[in-house]
Motif scaffolding. Structure first.
Motif: not given
Length: 122
Positions: A48-77
């Motif tokens: 699910s999208r919710q599961a993806v968001v949780k996984h992305l949070a773990v990746l973000d905490t580990a410094g593996l991805v960054s999140a940036s807000r573009v309008g209403r969207e949060v884009r990950y890289a």
């Protein structure tokens, strides 16, 4: 007793994050797309999208991805620095093991060549 190494917390965090196959797949997808939203990523995974968001949070905490807000969207890289640090640590570990194994090999070969050695079955 464990030996602390420089960046140990970062490496531990990265290895913990990479232990999950879904998170590894998310990194692969982000590497392919450059950046993506959680909704886009969820459309390519069996979670699910919710599961993806949780996984992305773990990746973000580990410094593996960054999140940036573009309008209403949060884009990950992907953020490669944490992966680079972990790869350098792994290469250093492999090099140390190579040195240890080469030393053991030299000792074994020397013992094999030395007939006066009591361990040698002359």
């Amino acid at each position: 007793m464990t030996e602390e190494r420089p960046g140990a917390e970062s490496v531990d965090s990265v290895l913990g994050a990479l232990a999950d196959p879904t998170r590894r797949r998310l990194l692969d997808l982000l590497a392919e797309h450059g950046e993506a939203t959680a909704t886009t990523l969820a459309g390519q995974l069996p979670v699910s999208r919710q599961a993806v968001v949780k996984h992305l949070a773990v990746l973000d905490t580990a410094g593996l991805v960054s999140a940036s807000r573009v309008g209403r969207e949060v884009r990950y890289a992907v953020r490669p620095a944490a992966l680079d640090t972990t790869a350098r640590w792994m290469a250093s570990l492999a090099s140390e093991w190579d040195r240890r194994l080469a030393r053991i090999k030299r000792i074994a070969e020397a013992a094999e060549q030395d007939p006066d050695d009591p361990a040698h079955p002359g």
